[in-house]
Design a protein around this motif. Structure first.
Motif, PDB file in Angstrom:
ATOM      1  N   ASP A 180       1.904 -15.177  -4.578  1.00 25.83           N
ATOM      2  CA  ASP A 180       1.476 -14.462  -5.790  1.00 25.83           C
ATOM      3  C   ASP A 180       1.237 -12.983  -5.496  1.00 25.83           C
ATOM      4  O   ASP A 180       1.593 -12.116  -6.303  1.00 25.83           O
ATOM      5  CB  ASP A 180       0.191 -15.092  -6.363  1.00 25.83           C
ATOM      6  CG  ASP A 180       0.467 -16.425  -7.042  1.00 25.83           C
ATOM      7  OD1 ASP A 180       1.654 -16.700  -7.338  1.00 25.83           O
ATOM      8  OD2 ASP A 180      -0.497 -17.190  -7.271  1.00 25.83           O
ATOM      9  N   ILE A 181       0.645 -12.721  -4.339  1.00 30.04           N
ATOM     10  CA  ILE A 181       0.414 -11.311  -3.965  1.00 30.04           C
ATOM     11  C   ILE A 181       1.765 -10.612  -3.769  1.00 30.04           C
ATOM     12  O   ILE A 181       1.983  -9.508  -4.277  1.00 30.04           O
ATOM     13  CB  ILE A 181      -0.441 -11.216  -2.677  1.00 30.04           C
ATOM     14  CG1 ILE A 181      -1.825 -11.825  -2.921  1.00 30.04           C
ATOM     15  CG2 ILE A 181      -0.550  -9.759  -2.195  1.00 30.04           C
ATOM     16  CD1 ILE A 181      -2.681 -11.957  -1.673  1.00 30.04           C
ATOM     17  N   SER A 184       3.262  -9.794  -7.181  1.00 28.58           N
ATOM     18  CA  SER A 184       2.661  -8.912  -8.180  1.00 28.58           C
ATOM     19  C   SER A 184       2.065  -7.624  -7.630  1.00 28.58           C
ATOM     20  O   SER A 184       1.939  -6.638  -8.354  1.00 28.58           O
ATOM     21  CB  SER A 184       1.577  -9.675  -8.946  1.00 28.58           C
ATOM     22  OG  SER A 184       0.598 -10.115  -8.020  1.00 28.58           O
ATOM     23  N   SER A 185       1.693  -7.607  -6.353  1.00 30.10           N
ATOM     24  CA  SER A 185       1.047  -6.388  -5.845  1.00 30.10           C
ATOM     25  C   SER A 185       2.077  -5.272  -5.673  1.00 30.10           C
ATOM     26  O   SER A 185       3.233  -5.521  -5.326  1.00 30.10           O
ATOM     27  CB  SER A 185       0.370  -6.670  -4.501  1.00 30.10           C
ATOM     28  OG  SER A 185      -0.060  -5.450  -3.934  1.00 30.10           O
ATOM     29  N   ARG A 186       1.641  -4.059  -5.906  1.00 28.41           N
ATOM     30  CA  ARG A 186       2.502  -2.896  -5.649  1.00 28.41           C
ATOM     31  C   ARG A 186       1.848  -2.001  -4.605  1.00 28.41           C
ATOM     32  O   ARG A 186       2.172  -0.835  -4.474  1.00 28.41           O
ATOM     33  CB  ARG A 186       2.731  -2.105  -6.946  1.00 28.41           C
ATOM     34  CG  ARG A 186       3.304  -2.935  -8.082  1.00 28.41           C
ATOM     35  CD  ARG A 186       4.777  -3.339  -7.840  1.00 28.41           C
ATOM     36  NE  ARG A 186       5.267  -4.183  -8.936  1.00 28.41           N
ATOM     37  CZ  ARG A 186       5.666  -5.442  -8.789  1.00 28.41           C
ATOM     38  NH1 ARG A 186       5.637  -6.023  -7.606  1.00 28.41           N
ATOM     39  NH2 ARG A 186       6.102  -6.121  -9.827  1.00 28.41           N
ATOM     40  N   LYS A 187       0.867  -2.559  -3.886  1.00 26.45           N
ATOM     41  CA  LYS A 187       0.177  -1.773  -2.858  1.00 26.45           C
ATOM     42  C   LYS A 187       0.776  -2.099  -1.501  1.00 26.45           C
ATOM     43  O   LYS A 187       0.713  -3.256  -1.046  1.00 26.45           O
ATOM     44  CB  LYS A 187      -1.321  -2.113  -2.871  1.00 26.45           C
ATOM     45  CG  LYS A 187      -2.003  -1.686  -4.141  1.00 26.45           C
ATOM     46  CD  LYS A 187      -3.496  -1.947  -4.016  1.00 26.45           C
ATOM     47  CE  LYS A 187      -4.177  -1.656  -5.336  1.00 26.45           C
ATOM     48  NZ  LYS A 187      -5.186  -2.672  -5.655  1.00 26.45           N
ATOM     49  N   TYR A 188       1.322  -1.064  -0.873  1.00 28.55           N
ATOM     50  CA  TYR A 188       2.046  -1.240   0.382  1.00 28.55           C
ATOM     51  C   TYR A 188       1.228  -2.050   1.402  1.00 28.55           C
ATOM     52  O   TYR A 188       1.715  -3.015   1.984  1.00 28.55           O
ATOM     53  CB  TYR A 188       2.397   0.142   0.950  1.00 28.55           C
ATOM     54  CG  TYR A 188       3.352   0.104   2.109  1.00 28.55           C
ATOM     55  CD1 TYR A 188       4.725   0.245   1.921  1.00 28.55           C
ATOM     56  CD2 TYR A 188       2.881  -0.079   3.412  1.00 28.55           C
ATOM     57  CE1 TYR A 188       5.604   0.211   2.995  1.00 28.55           C
ATOM     58  CE2 TYR A 188       3.749  -0.117   4.489  1.00 28.55           C
ATOM     59  CZ  TYR A 188       5.117   0.025   4.277  1.00 28.55           C
ATOM     60  OH  TYR A 188       5.980  -0.020   5.336  1.00 28.55           O
ATOM     61  N   GLU A 190      -1.489  -3.932   0.994  1.00 29.34           N
ATOM     62  CA  GLU A 190      -1.857  -5.291   0.554  1.00 29.34           C
ATOM     63  C   GLU A 190      -0.673  -6.246   0.759  1.00 29.34           C
ATOM     64  O   GLU A 190      -0.826  -7.385   1.211  1.00 29.34           O
ATOM     65  CB  GLU A 190      -2.254  -5.238  -0.926  1.00 29.34           C
ATOM     66  CG  GLU A 190      -2.894  -6.518  -1.429  1.00 29.34           C
ATOM     67  CD  GLU A 190      -3.320  -6.426  -2.897  1.00 29.34           C
ATOM     68  OE1 GLU A 190      -4.144  -7.242  -3.301  1.00 29.34           O
ATOM     69  OE2 GLU A 190      -2.802  -5.558  -3.630  1.00 29.34           O
ATOM     70  N   LEU A 191       0.503  -5.735   0.442  1.00 28.87           N
ATOM     71  CA  LEU A 191       1.714  -6.535   0.649  1.00 28.87           C
ATOM     72  C   LEU A 191       1.917  -6.827   2.135  1.00 28.87           C
ATOM     73  O   LEU A 191       2.250  -7.948   2.531  1.00 28.87           O
ATOM     74  CB  LEU A 191       2.937  -5.783   0.091  1.00 28.87           C
ATOM     75  CG  LEU A 191       3.016  -5.700  -1.430  1.00 28.87           C
ATOM     76  CD1 LEU A 191       4.023  -4.641  -1.868  1.00 28.87           C
ATOM     77  CD2 LEU A 191       3.391  -7.060  -2.025  1.00 28.87           C
ATOM     78  N   ALA A 194      -0.398  -9.619   3.289  1.00 30.17           N
ATOM     79  CA  ALA A 194       0.039 -10.966   2.868  1.00 30.17           C
ATOM     80  C   ALA A 194       1.252 -11.404   3.687  1.00 30.17           C
ATOM     81  O   ALA A 194       1.347 -12.553   4.136  1.00 30.17           O
ATOM     82  CB  ALA A 194       0.378 -10.959   1.377  1.00 30.17           C
ATOM     83  N   TYR A 273       7.423   4.071  -3.391  1.00 27.70           N
ATOM     84  CA  TYR A 273       6.580   4.047  -2.185  1.00 27.70           C
ATOM     85  C   TYR A 273       6.728   5.300  -1.313  1.00 27.70           C
ATOM     86  O   TYR A 273       5.991   5.459  -0.345  1.00 27.70           O
ATOM     87  CB  TYR A 273       6.896   2.794  -1.350  1.00 27.70           C
ATOM     88  CG  TYR A 273       6.502   1.505  -2.047  1.00 27.70           C
ATOM     89  CD1 TYR A 273       5.168   1.107  -2.095  1.00 27.70           C
ATOM     90  CD2 TYR A 273       7.448   0.708  -2.669  1.00 27.70           C
ATOM     91  CE1 TYR A 273       4.799  -0.070  -2.744  1.00 27.70           C
ATOM     92  CE2 TYR A 273       7.093  -0.468  -3.323  1.00 27.70           C
ATOM     93  CZ  TYR A 273       5.764  -0.860  -3.356  1.00 27.70           C
ATOM     94  OH  TYR A 273       5.401  -2.009  -3.993  1.00 27.70           O
TER      95      TYR A 273
END
Ligand code: X8Z
Ligand code: ZN
Length: 627
Positions: A180-181, A184-188, A190-191, A194, A273
């Motif tokens: 899910d991360i 949906s995430s667009r944070k370098y 955070e991705l 995960a 990015y």
């Protein structure tokens, strides 16, 4: 391919009557009356007729069919139990059942190689052939300890993958949450977290996989193959070498389209990015594509939408709005198949399937379809999420179930796809008919995007699923073939993996991933579960061939991307006829039955994406494509 087997092994297993491979010992028949003082020269003597193996061979395959059924069902039950409740006990029971099946199969395969007589009827010959190319379960060494260990490793690796979690202290995330991360995430960063967290679960699989490769290769050698990869490539009614060339030919057909998509997406990701993170003419970091394995990219559609503001399709939103639950999603899938005139799923399907991730136990969430008892005991096992991706996966799984349903009365050896890519392509071909017009018919959306911009938006969504997947579909087994053959040594597992990811997909790991610290291939289900993967590459191409043929049967005349075969029983009849063949005929015959052609061909896929293909080329003018 050479098939030299130790004679002792053949004789030990030749329990089925006489004639199996032994030289005939009939008295020499003398043609003419000759001078008995002058014995005939060798070339004057006619070779004695060999006793026909036809009856023995038929009796053999009939017997094997019955015996296999018992063992396959026992293994299927144990596998189902393990997959839906991973414990030490269920793992052990699955390993035990598989060990028995492996022992039996090794013996049967060895015996099958002793029947080589041209008088054997074609059906029996086909069964003997299919037996000899059986790759699931993997061929086991005849040494009982090694066989036991191979079965244990198989059950253990899949179990570890199923239970895998990324933990920080006591806070853990399972694969579903990490996916899910990624989606949906667009944070370098955070991705990255995960991605790194999930790939960590594979580290402990590395030594197990290495051991598994050694043992499975040993089993493959015992039945006459160079290694397990060669056995896998032997299952396509052509030589392993020809199959390798065939896969390469198909890749050559589609790689220009992939390169255009890659080029456009890379440009958009660089905008998002920064060029320091996404180099303009280099590899895309693997964690920015909306998917844990960068295999399908539909989740980053909002970042690459060709015409923001123009019509686009949000099936997920529509499903949530219409309050779909798991069962309703599956019912929707079934209703497509029944609209084609195919049978409803049996009542037991609804009682026995697993649609939701249970809260009280560990399961293998990776979606799969089953006929556990080989008697129309259809089931799916999935941790369904209410979104578009899983709606397509449900159709994919039901495609497997409908194949099972239409061939379950055939002999066990014929209960398989024409080849494994066919099995993977059925549900996907049906899902290609989930067009805006079909969704409107269901009342799920109000408007069908009618203009060119809407069409390009729509095709971009499709391409992020279908085109983006192609190099991934090809490279997984490219990696395994080299691992099995020894070309890639265990010390190079990760380097070889990333070399192929770069070569085919044009992606790079987001951080150093050196050997022997990591085992990134192992973070993909099909590696620990030992499921061959070229099937999905073939299926991505075949599904468009099927779709085109079924659309023609349905009387569709417009562009291929507009066709939905919903409700068209003429298409359903064609499909049923092919499904009912199972593996009873070489796959070109099955392909011919549905498409009229005997060769796999990416032309229908390219035709389907013609509008987007033209648009991408225009967009990429001035960009340096490739890597
Ligand atoms: O594994 C699958 C199916 C089960 S046969 C869900 N697929 C591949 C994957 O998930 O990697 C379908 C598409 C490719
Ligand atoms: Zn599948």
């Amino acid at each position: 391919m050479s098939r030299t087997l130790p004679l002792a092994a053949i004789l030990a297993l030749a329990t089925a009557a006489c004639g199996g491979g032994e030289p005939a010992k009939k008295p020499v028949k003398i043609e003419k009356k000759v001078d008995i003082k002058a014995p005939p020269k060798a070339d004057e003597v006619e070779a004695p007729p060999k006793p026909s193996q036809a009856a023995d061979a038929k009796a053999f395959v009939d017997r094997v069919d019955g015996e296999m059924r018992t063992l396959v069902v026992a293994s299927g039950k144990a596998e189902w139990d393990k997959n839906t409740n991973i414990t030490d006990e269920t793992e052990k029971a699955a390993a035990d059942a598989n060990e028995k099946l492996m022992e039996y199969m090794a013996g049967a395969i060895k015996q099958a190689t002793t029947f080589n007589d041209t008088t054997i009827d074609p059906e029996t010959q086909r069964k003997l052939h299919l037996l000899k190319v059986t790759a699931s379960p993997p061929p086991a060494p005849s040494d009982p300890d090694k066989r036991k260990r191979l079965a244990e490793l198989g059950a253990r690796m899949e179990g570890l993958y199923g239970k895998g979690k990324a933990c920080e202290g006591k806070k853990c995330k399972d694969l579903g949450q990490l996916e899910d991360i990624m989606a949906s995430s667009r944070k370098y960063d955070e991705l990255l977290k995960a991605w790194t967290g999930w790939h960590q679960i594979a580290v402990e699989l590395r030594p197990l996989y290495q051991e598994f490769v050694g043992l499975a290769n040993e089993g493959a050698k015992e039945i006459g193959y160079k290694d397990l990869g060669e056995l896998w490539r032997a299952g396509y009614d052509m030589s392993p070498a020809d199959f390798e060339a065939e896969a390469e030919r198909l890749w050559t057909q589609v790689s220009p389209l992939y390169n255009q998509l890659h080029c456009y997406v890379r440009g958009k990701l660089a905008d998002k990015y920064g060029k320091d993170k996404v180099p303009e003419s280099g590899l895309i970091p693997a964690h920015l594509l909306g998917n844990m394995w960068a295999q399908e990219w539909a989740n980053i559609y909002p970042l690459v939408e060709p015409f923001p503001g123009a019509a686009s399709l949000d099936v997920t939103k529509a499903l949530v709005k219409a309050k779909f639950d798991e069962t309703k999603m599956v019912k929707l899938g079934e209703s497509f198949f029944t609209s084609l005139g195919l049978d409803p799923l049996p009542a037991t399907f609804w009682e026995r399937s697993m649609f939701q991730k249970p809260k009280d136990r560990e399961v293998v969430c990776h979606a799969s379809a089953w006929d556990v008892e080989l008697n129309d005991d259809l089931r799916i096992k999935m941790c369904i999420k209410i979104n578009q991706e899983d709606l397509v996966t449900i159709h994919h799984e039901l495609g497997h179930n409908y194949y099972y349903h239409y061939y379950y009365q055939l002999p066990v050896l014929f209960q398989a796809g024409a080849h494994d890519g066919f099995h993977e392509a059925i549900g996907d071909a049906i899902a290609l008919s989930i067009t805006p017009a079909y969704l409107k018919q269901l009342g799920l959306i109000q408007d069908v995007p009618a203009d060119d911009k809407g069409l390009i938006n729509l095709q971009m969504q499709d391409a992020l699923e279908k085109i983006a997947f192609l190099p991934f579909g090809k490279l997984i087994d490219q990696w395994r073939w080299d691992v099995f053959s020894g070309k890639t040594a265990p010390e190079q597992y990760n380097a070889a993996w990333w070399a192929l990811r770069a070569k085919y997909q044009g992606i790079a790991p987001p951080a150093p991933r050196n050997d022997p610290d990591f085992f990134d291939a192992g973070a993909k289900y099909h590696i620990p579960a030992n499921v061959p993967y070229t099937r999905y590459f073939l299926a991505r191409i075949l599904q468009f061939q099927f779709h085109k043929a079924l659309c023609a049967a349905a009387g569709h005349t417009g562009p291929l991307h507009e066709c939905s075969i919903y409700g068209k029983t003429a298409a359903g009849d064609k499909l049923k006829a092919m499904l009912a063949l199972g593996a009873s005929k070489p796959w070109p015959e099955a392909l011919e039955a549905i498409t009229g052609a005997r060769q796999m061909d990416a032309a229908p896929m390219i035709e389907y994406f013609a509008p987007l293909s033209k648009w991408l080329e225009e967009q990429n003018q001035g960009r340096t494509c490739g890597w």
